[in-house]
Design an enzyme around this catalytic site. Structure first.
Site, short mmCIF file in Angstrom:
data_model
loop_
_atom_site.label_atom_id
_atom_site.label_comp_id
_atom_site.label_asym_id
_atom_site.label_seq_id
_atom_site.Cartn_x
_atom_site.Cartn_y
_atom_site.Cartn_z
N ARG A 124 29.17 -11.73 -28.30
CA ARG A 124 29.55 -10.69 -28.90
C ARG A 124 30.10 -10.91 -30.65
NH1 ARG A 124 30.78 -8.73 -23.61
NH2 ARG A 124 29.04 -7.28 -23.18
N LYS A 146 25.17 -10.73 -44.99
CA LYS A 146 23.83 -10.36 -44.56
C LYS A 146 23.23 -11.33 -43.72
CE LYS A 146 22.00 -6.34 -47.77
NZ LYS A 146 21.03 -6.25 -48.82
N GLU A 188 17.89 -15.79 -59.35
CA GLU A 188 18.74 -14.73 -59.11
C GLU A 188 20.11 -14.92 -59.83
OE1 GLU A 188 18.77 -12.72 -56.45
OE2 GLU A 188 17.10 -13.47 -54.98
N LYS A 230 28.73 -10.99 -57.34
CA LYS A 230 28.35 -10.52 -55.89
C LYS A 230 29.51 -10.24 -55.20
CE LYS A 230 25.40 -10.94 -52.25
NZ LYS A 230 24.10 -11.27 -51.40
N GLU A 240 25.94 -1.75 -48.22
CA GLU A 240 24.77 -1.09 -49.04
C GLU A 240 24.57 0.28 -49.06
OE1 GLU A 240 21.95 -4.05 -49.50
OE2 GLU A 240 20.28 -2.47 -50.07
N ARG A 244 25.81 -1.91 -54.07
CA ARG A 244 25.34 -3.19 -53.91
C ARG A 244 23.67 -3.16 -53.73
NH1 ARG A 244 26.66 -6.97 -48.39
NH2 ARG A 244 25.26 -8.43 -48.99
N ASN A 248 19.53 -5.56 -55.69
CA ASN A 248 17.85 -5.49 -55.31
C ASN A 248 17.12 -5.39 -56.71
OD1 ASN A 248 18.45 -5.70 -52.47
ND2 ASN A 248 18.60 -3.31 -52.47
N HIS A 251 13.45 -6.75 -56.63
CA HIS A 251 13.06 -7.06 -55.63
C HIS A 251 11.98 -6.08 -54.81
CE1 HIS A 251 16.36 -9.83 -55.58
NE2 HIS A 251 16.01 -10.18 -54.50
N HIS A 255 8.81 -7.93 -53.73
CA HIS A 255 8.36 -7.94 -52.24
C HIS A 255 7.02 -7.64 -52.15
CE1 HIS A 255 9.48 -7.70 -48.10
NE2 HIS A 255 8.58 -6.40 -47.98
N HIS A 269 10.20 -16.76 -53.19
CA HIS A 269 10.96 -15.39 -53.24
C HIS A 269 11.57 -15.53 -54.58
CE1 HIS A 269 13.53 -12.36 -52.25
NE2 HIS A 269 14.43 -13.11 -52.74
N1 GLY Z 1 20.88 -10.13 -51.35
C1 GLY Z 1 21.15 -8.73 -51.67
C2 GLY Z 1 22.33 -8.49 -50.93
O1 GLY Z 1 23.05 -9.46 -50.40
O2 GLY Z 1 22.88 -7.35 -50.88
#
Ligand code: GLY
Length: 372
Positions: A124, A146, A188, A230, A240, A244, A248, A251, A255, A269
């Site tokens: 958990r 993430k 990035e 960031k 997000e 946040r 993207n 992206h 994508h 990527h």
């Molecule tokens: N890679 C985008 C984020 O971490 O929100």
């Protein structure tokens, strides 16, 4: 001597530091020891990273009295799967790791995402730290919590927000990174300038080559500034719900290009992000949102790093416009099938545009070389 930078991620009870600098792996023990209750870690790494840095990292922890078990996985995106998760979880259980122990993700984005997700659900939830070994992971995936695995239906679809307790971005490890991987991480880095810091972007226009060549002062500034941006965005919008999403930028276009090119070596990527950012800026210019000059500046910085910016530079040509628009509509960042993009008013001034006009997008993509 270049000192390490410490960037705090202000998330209250879940706050942590991102440390950026040289020789952090060799000094990892002193940074990890305060996070441990029993002095026990499981280090998840892949075979390539393990061969390069595994032993040095284990010795650094052991010198601080921390016991280390290594879990070595196969390199590559295919490991970020339910099978990969089951394998890692089983190996953690076999080691008898407890909640007071610590998981370490030593590797690039795949290792970080998989180890982080395993940490989020193991008994958990157990603490973990990120030791990212690619530029891309240092400036993006290791920060912000993430974690995810892929399924046959798409990438990163099953996952959790689980913040690390510490991120150690050791800049020396980047010396062994192939130039193409450096360029992917650099895409990035450029993205941060484009989305929210015109001054940083102008600095990259001057110093991008030094960053790509791994010159320590330039690299420290580029990684430090990216991580600081960031951290600031994540602290404001961890899950997000709003700002946040600016991360993207590039992206949604990117994508779609990755789907068309098969998510592999053909188009990595970071390369897709570069092309995606260039497309987002040209689309913004076409919609009258930003100047053509800003779109050209964005393109020039990527081109200087040998990153693609146009459809005719991609390994698959003659992409179908309907297929591209369809991928963009189904992007998991879109809401209710509406075309959602991060667009820009200028370099350093990105915003989220919801419900973008499909006809305008189609016309733009056809002008860019997609086939109708
Ligand atoms: N890679 C985008 C984020 O971490 O929100």
């Amino acid at each position: 001597m270049n000192a390490a930078l410490t960037v705090p991620v202000g998330l209250g009870a879940r706050a942590y530091d991102v440390v950026v600098g040289p020789r952090l792996i060799d000094r990892a023990g002193e940074r990890c020891a305060p996070l441990l209750k029993r002095g026990r870690t499981a280090v998840i790494t892949d075979r390539n990273v393990g061969d390069h840095h595994g032993e040095r990292f284990a010795v650094a922890l052991e010198k601080a009295g921390i016991s280390v078990d290594m879990i070595v996985i196969e390199p590559g995106e295919q490991t970020k799967s339910f099978e990969g998760l089951a394998d890692v979880s089983d190996r953690l259980l076999a080691l008898g790791l407890d909640r007071g122990d610590l998981i370490v993700a030593l590797g690039g984005g795949v290792v970080g995402d998989l180890a982080g997700f395993a940490a989020s659900i193991y008994k958990r939830g157990i603490d973990f730290i990120q030791v990212p070994t690619t530029l891309l992971a240092q400036v993006d995936s290791s920060v912000g919590g993430k974690t995810a695995i892929d399924t046959p239906r798409g990438k990163n679809l099953i996952g959790a927000f689980h913040q690390p307790r510490l991120v150690l971005a050791d800049l020396d490890v980047l010396a062994t990174l192939p130039a193409r991987e450096m360029a992917c991480g650099y895409a990035e880095v450029v993205k941060y300038g484009l989305l929210g810091d015109a001054e940083f972007f102008a600095w990259l226009e001057k110093h991008g080559a030094a960053v790509l060549e791994g010159e320590l002062p330039a690299l420290t500034h580029a990684v430090g500034r990216s991580v600081a941006m960031k951290a600031e965005i994540v602290a404001e919008d961890e899950k997000e719900q709003g700002r946040r999403a600016l991360l993207n930028l590039g992206h949604t276009f990117g994508h779609a290009l990755e789907i068309e090119t098969g998510f592999g070596e053909a188009l990595k990527h970071g390369e897709a992000v570069a092309a995606g950012c260039a497309l987002a800026f040209r689309f913004s210019a076409r919609l009258g949102l930003c100047s053509a000059e800003d779109a050209a500046r964005a393109e020039t910085v990527f081109t200087a790093a040998h990153l693609p910016t146009r459809l005719d530079q991609l390994p698959v040509t003659g992409m179908n416009v309907d297929a591209l628009v369809d991928h963009m509509r189904q992007d998991k960042k879109a809401e209710g099938g509406k075309l959602t993009f991060v667009l820009a008013r200028a370099i350093g001034d990105a915003f989220t545009a919801k419900d973008v006009d499909a006809a305008a997008l189609r016309a733009f993509l056809i002008d860019e070389g997609a086939v109708g």
